[in-house]
Enzyme design. Sequence first.
Site, PDB file in Angstrom:
ATOM      1  N   HIS A   1       0.888  -1.212  -0.194  1.00 31.41           N
ATOM      2  CA  HIS A   1      -0.005   0.005   0.005  1.00 31.41           C
ATOM      3  C   HIS A   1       0.737   1.319  -0.070  1.00 31.41           C
ATOM      4  CE1 HIS A   1       0.041  -1.330   4.260  1.00 31.41           C
ATOM      5  NE2 HIS A   1       0.699  -0.143   4.323  1.00 31.41           N
TER       6      HIS A   1
ATOM      7  N   GLU B   1      -3.492   3.824   1.818  1.00 33.35           N
ATOM      8  CA  GLU B   1      -3.738   4.169   3.210  1.00 33.35           C
ATOM      9  C   GLU B   1      -3.786   5.531   3.544  1.00 33.35           C
ATOM     10  OE1 GLU B   1      -1.601   3.837   7.443  1.00 33.35           O
ATOM     11  OE2 GLU B   1      -0.978   2.334   6.005  1.00 33.35           O
TER      12      GLU B   1
ATOM     13  N   HIS C   1       1.903  11.634  -8.906  1.00 38.68           N
ATOM     14  CA  HIS C   1       0.569  11.359  -9.061  1.00 38.68           C
ATOM     15  C   HIS C   1       0.444   9.887  -8.805  1.00 38.68           C
ATOM     16  CE1 HIS C   1       2.076  10.389 -13.355  1.00 38.68           C
ATOM     17  NE2 HIS C   1       1.619   9.474 -12.890  1.00 38.68           N
TER      18      HIS C   1
ATOM     19  N   GLU D   1      -3.732  10.067 -12.473  1.00 36.16           N
ATOM     20  CA  GLU D   1      -3.790   9.961 -13.716  1.00 36.16           C
ATOM     21  C   GLU D   1      -4.605   8.717 -14.231  1.00 36.16           C
ATOM     22  OE1 GLU D   1      -0.466   9.306 -17.377  1.00 36.16           O
ATOM     23  OE2 GLU D   1       0.040   8.541 -15.446  1.00 36.16           O
TER      24      GLU D   1
END
Length: 347
Positions: free
Chosen positions: A88, A139, A157, A205
Amino acid sequence: MRALPMAAGRAAAVAACASPAVPRRSLLLSTAAAALQPEPVRLSRGASAAPKLRASPPDAAQAATAAAAFGSKEAFAWAKSDNRRLLHVVYRVGDIDRTIKFYTECLGMKLLRKRDIPEEKYTNAFLGYGAEDNHFVVELTYNYGVDKYDIGAGFGHFGIAVDDVAKTVELIRAKGGKVTREPGPVKGGKTVIAFVEDPDGYKFEILERPGTPEPLCQVMLRVGDLDRAISFYEKACGMELLRKRDNPEYKYTVAMMGYGPEDKNAVLELTYNYGVTEYDKGNAYAQIAIGTDDVYKTAEVVKLFGGQVVREPGPLPGINTKITSILDPDGWKSVFVDNIDFAKELE
């Protein structure tokens, strides 16, 4: 799974997330929770659940054994063979409920779990497109009383793969999302993309990649020396250079790094802008978490190949999940988490 049903089935997906997630013991790699504090990494568990512990040799002994095992050749081979996966990505938001609403309604994510830790004054939420044991997820961390962060210039991004970029953008716009780049081919390439912003200003994106099993597919960070960064992530982190593309017309070069094919796995996208050697990182983005079979060996490999270990490997107090935290040559942080311990945390 498909890359975001976008129109069909979205109501069901949102409805499935509407009720609070059932609390589970969770690995909260919440360097993010300590708003401006780089350490300690905290990990929380349900109040009624007893921690599941397993016996392990003393930290110093394991670290010494790992250090003795490695020369450069052995270390590189082990890092490549280690069972690693991006788990994550951790970052801070100013209003967690507002962000959850945007991610579920506009981006089609599911709220997997949410945890409030009042004694430490932060809240976490995990969202994504599938279960944490086999998908890359986000998270979110909300620190009590902090409603705004500086994203900085170094963070780029996140990437989300969809079946149809144009339809996705129209849905996001209809839900009140901010579209900052209309659908069209990427500069210097053919892939159709668009850009949107979440309520905190994080950029996403939107990429046209039908049928991908991993819709949350990229984290883009800017680096000051691309070859140095590639070498570090290959040798110290065991990643593969999946592809590299130079765009002299637009004065940037990108490299995709990861643990498997880009169309099936989340990847780290490193971007070098011609002539820019360092960036302001702000205080919003925190780190990526990566699974490993041995945090002790991982730390030794990182040291051997020039990385900085900012948290020595070992179990977290009270819960025994083993982690180690590192910095790459540009100062971006990663946390390696023991695979067995992580699986137990998700039980």
